[in-house]
Write a protein that holds these residues in place. Sequence first.
Motif, PDB file in Angstrom:
ATOM      1  N   GLY A  26       0.802  -1.209   0.000  1.00  0.00           N
ATOM      2  CA  GLY A  26       0.000   0.000   0.000  1.00  0.00           C
ATOM      3  C   GLY A  26       0.836   1.259   0.000  1.00  0.00           C
ATOM      4  O   GLY A  26       2.057   1.230   0.140  1.00  0.00           O
ATOM      5  N   ARG A  27       0.168   2.364  -0.172  1.00  0.00           N
ATOM      6  CA  ARG A  27       0.829   3.664  -0.158  1.00  0.00           C
ATOM      7  C   ARG A  27      -0.091   4.622   0.585  1.00  0.00           C
ATOM      8  O   ARG A  27      -1.310   4.587   0.401  1.00  0.00           O
ATOM      9  CB  ARG A  27       1.038   4.119  -1.593  1.00  0.00           C
ATOM     10  CG  ARG A  27       1.772   5.420  -1.695  1.00  0.00           C
ATOM     11  CD  ARG A  27       2.315   5.557  -3.087  1.00  0.00           C
ATOM     12  NE  ARG A  27       1.599   6.572  -3.825  1.00  0.00           N
ATOM     13  CZ  ARG A  27       1.857   6.893  -5.063  1.00  0.00           C
ATOM     14  NH1 ARG A  27       2.781   6.250  -5.735  1.00  0.00           N
ATOM     15  NH2 ARG A  27       1.190   7.824  -5.664  1.00  0.00           N
ATOM     16  N   LEU A  28       0.464   5.458   1.408  1.00  0.00           N
ATOM     17  CA  LEU A  28      -0.311   6.379   2.206  1.00  0.00           C
ATOM     18  C   LEU A  28       0.124   7.801   1.877  1.00  0.00           C
ATOM     19  O   LEU A  28       1.313   8.119   1.904  1.00  0.00           O
ATOM     20  CB  LEU A  28      -0.074   6.092   3.692  1.00  0.00           C
ATOM     21  CG  LEU A  28      -1.013   6.704   4.683  1.00  0.00           C
ATOM     22  CD1 LEU A  28      -2.415   6.133   4.500  1.00  0.00           C
ATOM     23  CD2 LEU A  28      -0.538   6.427   6.077  1.00  0.00           C
ATOM     24  N   SER A  29      -0.832   8.647   1.528  1.00  0.00           N
ATOM     25  CA  SER A  29      -0.549  10.049   1.234  1.00  0.00           C
ATOM     26  C   SER A  29      -1.291  10.908   2.242  1.00  0.00           C
ATOM     27  O   SER A  29      -2.413  10.587   2.625  1.00  0.00           O
ATOM     28  CB  SER A  29      -1.014  10.419  -0.172  1.00  0.00           C
ATOM     29  OG  SER A  29      -0.356   9.656  -1.137  1.00  0.00           O
ATOM     30  N   TYR A  51      -3.779   4.112  -0.758  1.00  0.00           N
ATOM     31  CA  TYR A  51      -3.803   3.452  -2.068  1.00  0.00           C
ATOM     32  C   TYR A  51      -3.391   1.999  -1.875  1.00  0.00           C
ATOM     33  O   TYR A  51      -2.352   1.707  -1.309  1.00  0.00           O
ATOM     34  CB  TYR A  51      -2.838   4.153  -3.028  1.00  0.00           C
ATOM     35  CG  TYR A  51      -2.669   3.445  -4.340  1.00  0.00           C
ATOM     36  CD1 TYR A  51      -3.714   3.371  -5.244  1.00  0.00           C
ATOM     37  CD2 TYR A  51      -1.468   2.857  -4.675  1.00  0.00           C
ATOM     38  CE1 TYR A  51      -3.567   2.725  -6.457  1.00  0.00           C
ATOM     39  CE2 TYR A  51      -1.308   2.207  -5.896  1.00  0.00           C
ATOM     40  CZ  TYR A  51      -2.356   2.153  -6.767  1.00  0.00           C
ATOM     41  OH  TYR A  51      -2.206   1.509  -7.971  1.00  0.00           O
ATOM     42  N   ARG A  52      -4.230   1.085  -2.340  1.00  0.00           N
ATOM     43  CA  ARG A  52      -3.954  -0.335  -2.174  1.00  0.00           C
ATOM     44  C   ARG A  52      -3.703  -1.058  -3.498  1.00  0.00           C
ATOM     45  O   ARG A  52      -3.631  -2.266  -3.534  1.00  0.00           O
ATOM     46  CB  ARG A  52      -5.111  -0.999  -1.445  1.00  0.00           C
ATOM     47  CG  ARG A  52      -5.265  -0.514  -0.036  1.00  0.00           C
ATOM     48  CD  ARG A  52      -6.180  -1.440   0.721  1.00  0.00           C
ATOM     49  NE  ARG A  52      -6.314  -1.021   2.085  1.00  0.00           N
ATOM     50  CZ  ARG A  52      -5.586  -1.485   3.091  1.00  0.00           C
ATOM     51  NH1 ARG A  52      -4.654  -2.362   2.857  1.00  0.00           N
ATOM     52  NH2 ARG A  52      -5.779  -1.067   4.312  1.00  0.00           N
ATOM     53  N   GLY A  53      -3.603  -0.324  -4.598  1.00  0.00           N
ATOM     54  CA  GLY A  53      -3.277  -0.931  -5.875  1.00  0.00           C
ATOM     55  C   GLY A  53      -4.459  -1.479  -6.639  1.00  0.00           C
ATOM     56  O   GLY A  53      -4.297  -2.283  -7.544  1.00  0.00           O
ATOM     57  N   ARG A  54      -5.655  -1.045  -6.305  1.00  0.00           N
ATOM     58  CA  ARG A  54      -6.838  -1.539  -7.018  1.00  0.00           C
ATOM     59  C   ARG A  54      -7.076  -0.726  -8.281  1.00  0.00           C
ATOM     60  O   ARG A  54      -6.727   0.454  -8.351  1.00  0.00           O
ATOM     61  CB  ARG A  54      -8.049  -1.462  -6.096  1.00  0.00           C
ATOM     62  CG  ARG A  54      -7.899  -2.378  -4.898  1.00  0.00           C
ATOM     63  CD  ARG A  54      -9.179  -2.404  -4.077  1.00  0.00           C
ATOM     64  NE  ARG A  54      -9.049  -3.361  -3.013  1.00  0.00           N
ATOM     65  CZ  ARG A  54      -8.809  -3.030  -1.750  1.00  0.00           C
ATOM     66  NH1 ARG A  54      -8.679  -1.777  -1.406  1.00  0.00           N
ATOM     67  NH2 ARG A  54      -8.698  -3.957  -0.827  1.00  0.00           N
TER      68      ARG A  54
END
Length: 118
Positions: A26-29, A51-54
Amino acid sequence: MTPPRSRTWGRIGRTPVVRVRGRGSGRLSMAGTTRYKSGERARLIYAIREYRGRKGEPKGFGWRDLRDLLVRARIPLGGSIVLVWDNVRLHLTARIWEFIAANAAWLTVFQPPPTRQT
């Protein structure tokens, strides 16, 4: 989101194993602003996007998210907002500058010139 990798000591012939749950992709903004008002405590107003790549999921903040954050920051303040921005690509988009121009009565933006890399 992914645990750090490191080396550790263990018995000879027995490798220590650390099990961690989760995929870790995941990515956290986060976008935020601080509010300072005379005679009151400072306050942090922020928004988080994960963001989890979906498929179809936005990876980060868009200009609408930034606009909504500024409007939400103005409500408790009840006055004008002064922003000092860096040269992030989102801060340079035409739509966000249109929003700033339309709300110039309560929104002032200072943007330093880009720095040269040597």
